[in-house]
Every structure is written in structure tokens, then in C-alpha cells.
Scaffold this active site. Structure first.
Site, short mmCIF file in Angstrom:
data_model
loop_
_atom_site.label_atom_id
_atom_site.label_comp_id
_atom_site.label_asym_id
_atom_site.label_seq_id
_atom_site.Cartn_x
_atom_site.Cartn_y
_atom_site.Cartn_z
N ARG A 1 -9.88 0.58 8.58
CA ARG A 1 -9.51 -0.81 8.86
C ARG A 1 -10.62 -1.55 9.60
O ARG A 1 -10.45 -2.73 9.90
CB ARG A 1 -8.24 -0.85 9.70
N ARG B 1 11.31 -5.30 5.08
CA ARG B 1 11.02 -3.87 4.85
C ARG B 1 12.00 -2.99 5.62
O ARG B 1 12.34 -3.26 6.77
CB ARG B 1 9.60 -3.56 5.31
N ARG C 1 11.08 -1.04 11.17
CA ARG C 1 9.99 -0.70 12.10
C ARG C 1 9.93 -1.69 13.25
O ARG C 1 10.11 -2.89 13.07
CB ARG C 1 8.66 -0.72 11.35
N LYS D 1 0.83 -1.22 0.00
CA LYS D 1 0.00 0.00 0.00
C LYS D 1 0.86 1.27 0.00
O LYS D 1 0.67 2.15 -0.83
CB LYS D 1 -0.92 0.03 1.24
N ARG E 1 -1.06 -9.16 13.08
CA ARG E 1 -1.57 -8.16 12.13
C ARG E 1 -2.34 -8.83 11.01
O ARG E 1 -3.34 -8.30 10.53
CB ARG E 1 -0.40 -7.32 11.59
#
Ligand code: ADP
Ligand code: AMP
Length: 217
Positions: free
Chosen positions: A89, A128, A161, A14, A172
């Protein structure tokens, strides 16, 4: 002018596509995840409250999130269009967004849905790397910065992160399937969902997004 949402599982791409779309269409990119991380690093009351949920891979309560987005959408840079990334969400957030848009007298043009297999998400999330300054996203395999550990855009040192670990990712993903997937049905009923294949390379996903959004900037 575009008023868009971008949806997909955690790690679907996203933020990556949002960064390309905002430049192409010259619209504001509103990422609730980035807003929470900014609040956490500034130690604001919202940040302190949100941190506990984010660290556990849970959603920040609707009340806090809805208020944050409501304020943000009123800002002048949203007048020329916006792309909401990571919001809504939950169904309650989607209903609240409908109300906000109604008050502003505007409508959504589309909901981009990045479709992925869960199997690729752990690798995307654990690989990431993010720029804490300009928020540009990287990946240790699929989107390497020119100089390892350094942001191509602003030169800052890239970070991993805190919530990008395998344990949190499992929560998640569960939260996504239980609470966020129903939001997609909510928008399907309004016939505004634009499905794109998120299993392709970043640039090919973006090509599909542009074709499906059309050239009207
Ligand atoms: P999200 O915002 O949905 O959580 P990101 O855009 O941050 O996801 O992407 C997650 C990770 O996967 C990042 O490291 C990004 O560079 C990488 N990535 C994004 N899209 C693709 C893709 N189509 N193919 C391979 N890697 C991707
Ligand atoms: P993201 O950057 O989109 O991956 O979001 C990181 C984390 O921020 C999520 O795992 C949630 O804990 C929190 N978050 C982001 N957006 C929302 C939202 N719309 N509602 C609730 N929590 C959110």
C-alpha cells in the site's frame, strides 16, 4: 502457478475477487487486513499496535506490515503460488516486496487492478458484512447471504467491521489516493498491471479477471 497482487481502493472488491481467484487457481490468499484483524482479536503485540491505526483509517506503519508479510511469504502454502491482497500500500512496501521476492528467487506474474469510481465505495463499504471465522465477505444488497446475518460457507454470525463507517472510509480513501495510487505507477513501469472494470457485477468482474489471467492454472 500464479504469483499475483490484487489492488484497488478500499471497497473496490479485492477480497471478494481474491476469494474466487484463490479457489480457481488454487493459490494462497494473503490479506494483510485479515492478518491484522486476526492479530487484534488475539490481542497480540502486533494487533494492539495496529488497532489504533486501523480504527482511524490510517495505514499501519511500514516496518510492522513488511515484517508480517515477509514471514507469511516464507510459509509452505505460498510455494504453489499466492495472491497478495491489500499489500503493498506504499512505495516502501513495494520496494520491500521486491527484495523479499528477489531473496526467494521468484517474480510477480501480474498485478490485478480493480478500477472503480469513488462514488460507489461508500455504499460498498458501509453495506459490507464479513464472516469473522472463514473471512468470506457479503453485502447487504449485492451479495446477500442465504440466511440473513449467517455465513453461507461456515454458518458463523456475520459482523460489520469496526472500521467500516463513513468517517473512517473518508480517511481510507484519502490514504489510498495519496499513498497507494503511486504504487500502481510503480508496477505500471514494470508492465505487469492488469486493469479490470470493478463497476460490473461480482461474477462479471471475475469473468474479466479469468480471461485476462489466462487459463494457465
Ligand atoms: P475490498 O477487499 O477491496 O475492500 P470487498 O471485496 O470486501 O472490498 O468488497 C466490498 C463490499 O462490496 C463487499 O460487501 C462486497 O460484497 C461488495 N462487492 C464487491 N465487489 C462488488 C461488485 N463488483 N459489485 C457490487 N458489490 C461488490
Ligand atoms: P483491508 O482489510 O485491506 O481493508 O485493510 C484494513 C486496514 O488494515 C487498513 O485500513 C489499514 O489500516 C490496515 N492495513 C491493511 N493492509 C495494510 C498495509 N499493506 N499497510 C498498512 N496498513 C494496512
Amino acid at each position: 502457478m500464479k504469483r499475483l497482487l490484487i489492488m484497488g481502493a478500499p471497497g473496490a472488491g479485492k477480497g471478494t475477487q481474491a476469494s474466487l481467484i484463490k479457489n480457481e487457481y488454487n493459490i494462497a490468499h494473503i490479506s494483510t487486513g485479515d492478518m491484522f484483524r486476526e492479530a487484534i482479536s488475539n490481542k497480540t503485540p502486533v494487533g494492539l499496535e495496529a488497532k489504533v491505526y486501523i480504527d482511524n483509517g490510517q495505514l499501519v506503519p511500514d516496518e510492522i506490515t513488511i515484517r508480517l508479510v515477509e514471514e507469511r511469504l516464507k510459509a509452505s502454502d505460498c510455494k504453489g503460488g499466492f495472491l497478495l491482497d491489500g499489500y503493498p500500500r506504499t512505495i516502501a512496501q513495494a520496494q520491500a516486496l521486491d527484495l523479499m521476492l528477489k531473496k526467494l528467487g521468484i517474480k510477480l506474474d501480474g498485478v490485478i487492478n480493480i478500477k472503480t469510481d469513488d462514488l460507489v465505495l461508500i455504499d460498498r463499504i458501509t453495506g459490507r458484512r464479513s464472516c469473522p471465522v472463514c473471512k468470506e465477505g457479503y453485502h447487504i444488497k449485492s451479495k446477500k447471504p442465504t440466511v440473513e446475518g449467517v455465513c453461507d460457507v461456515c454458518g458463523a454470525t456475520l459482523i460489520q467491521r469496526a472500521d467500516d463507517n463513513e468517517e473512517t472510509v473518508k480517511n481510507r480513501l484519502e490514504v489510498y489516493h495519496n499513498q497507494t495510487a503511486p504504487v500502481l505507477d510503480y508496477y505500471s513501469k514494470q508492465n505487469i498491471v492488469i486493469d479490470v472494470d470493478g463497476m460490473k457485477d461480482i461474477s462479471d468482474v471475475f469473468e474479466e479477471v479469468k480471461v485476462k489471467l489466462g487459463g494457465n492454472k
